[in-house]
Design a protein around this motif. Structure first.
Motif, PDB file in Angstrom:
ATOM      1  N   VAL A  44       2.084   9.230  -6.079  1.00  0.00           N
ATOM      2  CA  VAL A  44       2.550  10.613  -5.695  1.00  0.00           C
ATOM      3  C   VAL A  44       3.676  11.096  -6.836  1.00  0.00           C
ATOM      4  CG1 VAL A  44       3.675  11.994  -3.933  1.00  0.00           C
ATOM      5  CG2 VAL A  44       1.868  10.673  -3.406  1.00  0.00           C
ATOM      6  N   LEU A  45       4.513  10.210  -7.118  1.00  0.00           N
ATOM      7  CA  LEU A  45       5.638  10.581  -7.903  1.00  0.00           C
ATOM      8  C   LEU A  45       4.913  10.413  -9.341  1.00  0.00           C
ATOM      9  CD1 LEU A  45       8.537   8.256  -6.586  1.00  0.00           C
ATOM     10  CD2 LEU A  45       8.339  10.841  -6.430  1.00  0.00           C
ATOM     11  N   GLY A  46       3.692  10.071  -9.744  1.00  0.00           N
ATOM     12  CA  GLY A  46       3.170  10.219 -11.124  1.00  0.00           C
ATOM     13  C   GLY A  46       3.472   9.191 -12.012  1.00  0.00           C
ATOM     14  N   ILE A  47       3.983   7.971 -11.356  1.00  0.00           N
ATOM     15  CA  ILE A  47       4.249   6.585 -12.091  1.00  0.00           C
ATOM     16  C   ILE A  47       3.200   5.961 -12.129  1.00  0.00           C
ATOM     17  CG2 ILE A  47       5.676   4.734 -12.267  1.00  0.00           C
ATOM     18  CD1 ILE A  47       7.749   6.246 -10.500  1.00  0.00           C
ATOM     19  N   ALA A  67       1.002  -1.130  -0.038  1.00  0.00           N
ATOM     20  CA  ALA A  67       0.028  -0.011  -0.098  1.00  0.00           C
ATOM     21  C   ALA A  67       1.079   1.267  -0.126  1.00  0.00           C
ATOM     22  CB  ALA A  67      -0.944   0.044   1.013  1.00  0.00           C
ATOM     23  N   ILE A  68       1.771   1.202   0.686  1.00  0.00           N
ATOM     24  CA  ILE A  68       2.714   2.337   0.829  1.00  0.00           C
ATOM     25  C   ILE A  68       3.490   2.328  -0.577  1.00  0.00           C
ATOM     26  CG2 ILE A  68       4.886   3.285   1.953  1.00  0.00           C
ATOM     27  CD1 ILE A  68       4.004   2.023   4.665  1.00  0.00           C
ATOM     28  N   GLY A  69       3.970   1.503  -0.895  1.00  0.00           N
ATOM     29  CA  GLY A  69       4.644   1.591  -2.566  1.00  0.00           C
ATOM     30  C   GLY A  69       3.533   1.962  -3.670  1.00  0.00           C
TER      31      GLY A  69
END
Length: 57
Positions: free
Chosen positions: A50-53, A42-44
């Protein structure tokens, strides 16, 4: 993963209530492992979002 963590948690609680200590201990350990795997995934996913990936493109 979270579903399996909850299933093993319920098994652990029921086994503890009925007095099966070895089953309770094993189910609690498996529940913890599944829960921490869920947290890592989940954190990943949140970090990648957030990084847009995009994972699904």
């Amino acid at each position: 993963m979270l579903y399996y963590a909850l299933v093993f948690f319920v098994i652990s609680v029921i086994a503890g209530f009925l007095g099966f200590r070895s089953v309770e201990s094993g189910a609690a350990t498996i529940s913890k492992v599944f829960f921490f795997i869920f947290l890592i995934l989940a954190i990943g996913v949140v970090l990648l979002a957030v990084l847009g990936i995009s994972l699904f493109a």
